[in-house]
Design a protein around this motif. Structure first.
Motif, mmCIF file in Angstrom:
data_model
loop_
_atom_site.group_PDB
_atom_site.id
_atom_site.type_symbol
_atom_site.label_atom_id
_atom_site.label_comp_id
_atom_site.label_asym_id
_atom_site.label_seq_id
_atom_site.Cartn_x
_atom_site.Cartn_y
_atom_site.Cartn_z
ATOM 1 N N LEU A 12 0.816 -1.209 0.000
ATOM 2 C CA LEU A 12 0.000 0.000 0.000
ATOM 3 C C LEU A 12 0.855 1.267 0.000
ATOM 4 O O LEU A 12 0.488 2.269 -0.631
ATOM 5 N N LYS A 13 2.000 1.217 0.664
ATOM 6 C CA LYS A 13 2.851 2.409 0.765
ATOM 7 C C LYS A 13 3.436 2.817 -0.581
ATOM 8 O O LYS A 13 3.892 3.960 -0.746
ATOM 9 N N ALA A 14 3.425 1.911 -1.565
ATOM 10 C CA ALA A 14 3.988 2.222 -2.887
ATOM 11 C C ALA A 14 2.931 2.625 -3.898
ATOM 12 O O ALA A 14 3.235 2.800 -5.081
ATOM 13 N N LYS A 15 1.671 2.784 -3.465
ATOM 14 C CA LYS A 15 0.598 3.088 -4.417
ATOM 15 C C LYS A 15 0.707 4.482 -5.024
ATOM 16 O O LYS A 15 0.083 4.778 -6.038
ATOM 17 N N SER A 16 1.529 5.336 -4.418
ATOM 18 C CA SER A 16 1.735 6.668 -4.998
ATOM 19 C C SER A 16 2.343 6.574 -6.393
ATOM 20 O O SER A 16 2.170 7.481 -7.215
ATOM 21 N N ASN A 52 -3.477 -2.793 -9.601
ATOM 22 C CA ASN A 52 -2.163 -2.562 -9.003
ATOM 23 C C ASN A 52 -1.976 -3.417 -7.761
ATOM 24 O O ASN A 52 -0.901 -3.990 -7.528
ATOM 25 N N MET A 53 -3.019 -3.540 -6.962
ATOM 26 C CA MET A 53 -2.951 -4.401 -5.776
ATOM 27 C C MET A 53 -2.806 -5.863 -6.181
ATOM 28 O O MET A 53 -2.038 -6.611 -5.568
ATOM 29 N N ALA A 54 -3.534 -6.261 -7.233
ATOM 30 C CA ALA A 54 -3.438 -7.642 -7.713
ATOM 31 C C ALA A 54 -2.017 -7.971 -8.152
ATOM 32 O O ALA A 54 -1.493 -9.060 -7.878
ATOM 33 N N CYS A 187 11.035 8.277 -15.014
ATOM 34 C CA CYS A 187 12.402 8.136 -14.477
ATOM 35 C C CYS A 187 12.374 7.922 -12.971
ATOM 36 O O CYS A 187 13.114 7.086 -12.430
ATOM 37 N N ALA A 188 11.516 8.670 -12.278
ATOM 38 C CA ALA A 188 11.432 8.556 -10.814
ATOM 39 C C ALA A 188 10.925 7.183 -10.395
ATOM 40 O O ALA A 188 11.444 6.578 -9.437
ATOM 41 N N ILE A 189 9.929 6.660 -11.108
ATOM 42 C CA ILE A 189 9.386 5.337 -10.788
ATOM 43 C C ILE A 189 10.401 4.243 -11.122
ATOM 44 O O ILE A 189 10.613 3.303 -10.339
#
Length: 300
Positions: A12-16, A52-54, A187-189
């Motif tokens: 969940l913390k990476a959903k941004s 995304n969670m899947a 690039c950031a991702i």
């Protein structure tokens, strides 16, 4: 399964990494076309987050099954083994999330355009084959490109097109400014994935995962990590010069000292527990400030 375990399972913390590009797509739509389709945005957002969670659950599930016996990753590190989660339950969660997301995506394509369908199929294919299949993308030297391009670029393209399809043709003239606009976020991702794979280099080798870091080595991976940070800031400036984004995004350079300090600290000692959170902080800080400055620019 309590909420804390579920949040870790779906990361969940990476959903941004997907939510912020979605928001940027909405801002771009309003800035250039003064048009938003809130019903399409709601459907797309729900479908995107569920899928995304899947993908993150699938990643944990496949890592659990592929873990070798030469170390304790399966029992001590992977959340499924560590928390003794039911494997059939996890499998059913993956199937259910993908099914719901697919149905929402198909309905969205039905009410809009076949272009949305093909972009969705591409995104689903990358998401599923990132972890699944005989040679998952995450075990190959293309994981950074796949994640950065899909989340940083394809999500905004879908978002923008859903909002403005009545005004534009899906062609090069429509796409090239968006590709340049999304390059900093991509690039950031990609950099977050690169940092993750650098920290996990030895563990990945034990699990037969040969990522980009395996091929170019840790030293070159750290050089690339720094280079992508600089590219993200320079391309943001180029976007301002080309009037693709508001002039307020020039103020993104105010956070460069903080991001560069985090980058240097991480590069000195890449470690999952101690310095990897700095890479997560860099992603969240860069994309959130980019979004805020864009939002401010709409009113100035």
């Amino acid at each position: 399964m309590n909420f804390k375990i579920f949040a870790e399972l779906v990361e969940l913390k990476a959903k941004s990494a997907s939510i912020f590009p979605f928001a940027l797509g909405m801002l771009y739509s309003w800035y250039h076309y003064q048009q938003l389709s809130l019903s399409n945005m709601l459907l797309f957002f729900i479908s995107m987050v569920i899928f995304n969670m899947a993908v993150d659950i699938l990643d944990n599930y496949m890592d659990f099954h592929r873990a070798t016996d030469v170390h304790d990753y399966k029992e001590e590190t992977n959340i499924i083994g560590r928390e003794k989660l039911s494997v059939p339950l996890i499998r059913n969660l993956i199937i259910s999330f993908i099914l719901v997301s697919s149905l929402l995506g198909l309905y969205l394509a039905y009410r809009t355009s076949w272009i949305v369908l093909w972009l969705g199929i591409f995104s689903f294919a990358v998401g599923i084959f990132y972890s699944a299949g005989p040679k998952p993308l995450s075990t190959l030297p293309v994981g950074e490109i796949a994640s950065g391009f899909t989340m940083g670029t394809i999500i905004p393209i879908i978002c923008i097109y859903l909002n403005v399809r009545s005004q534009v043709n899906f062609n090069f003239s429509f796409l090239w400014p968006i590709l340049l606009f999304t390059l900093p976020s991509a690039c950031a991702i990609a950099n977050l994935m690169l940092a993750n794979n650098t920290c996990d280099l030895e563990e990945d080798r034990l699990n037969n995962r040969h990522t980009l870091v395996h091929y170019i080595g840790e030293k070159n991976a750290l050089h690339l990590f720094k280079t992508l940070v600089i590219i993200a800031f320079l391309t943001t400036t180029l976007n301002v010069a080309l009037k693709i984004v508001p002039w307020t995004l020039l103020f993104i350079w105010l956070i460069f000292p903080k991001i560069w300090k985090n980058t240097q600290r991480y590069s000195i000692k890449p470690n999952k527990l101690e310095t990897f959170p700095l890479a997560i902080q860099n992603l969240g800080l860069f994309i959130s400030v980019q979004m805020i400055l864009f939002f401010v620019g709409l009113f100035l």
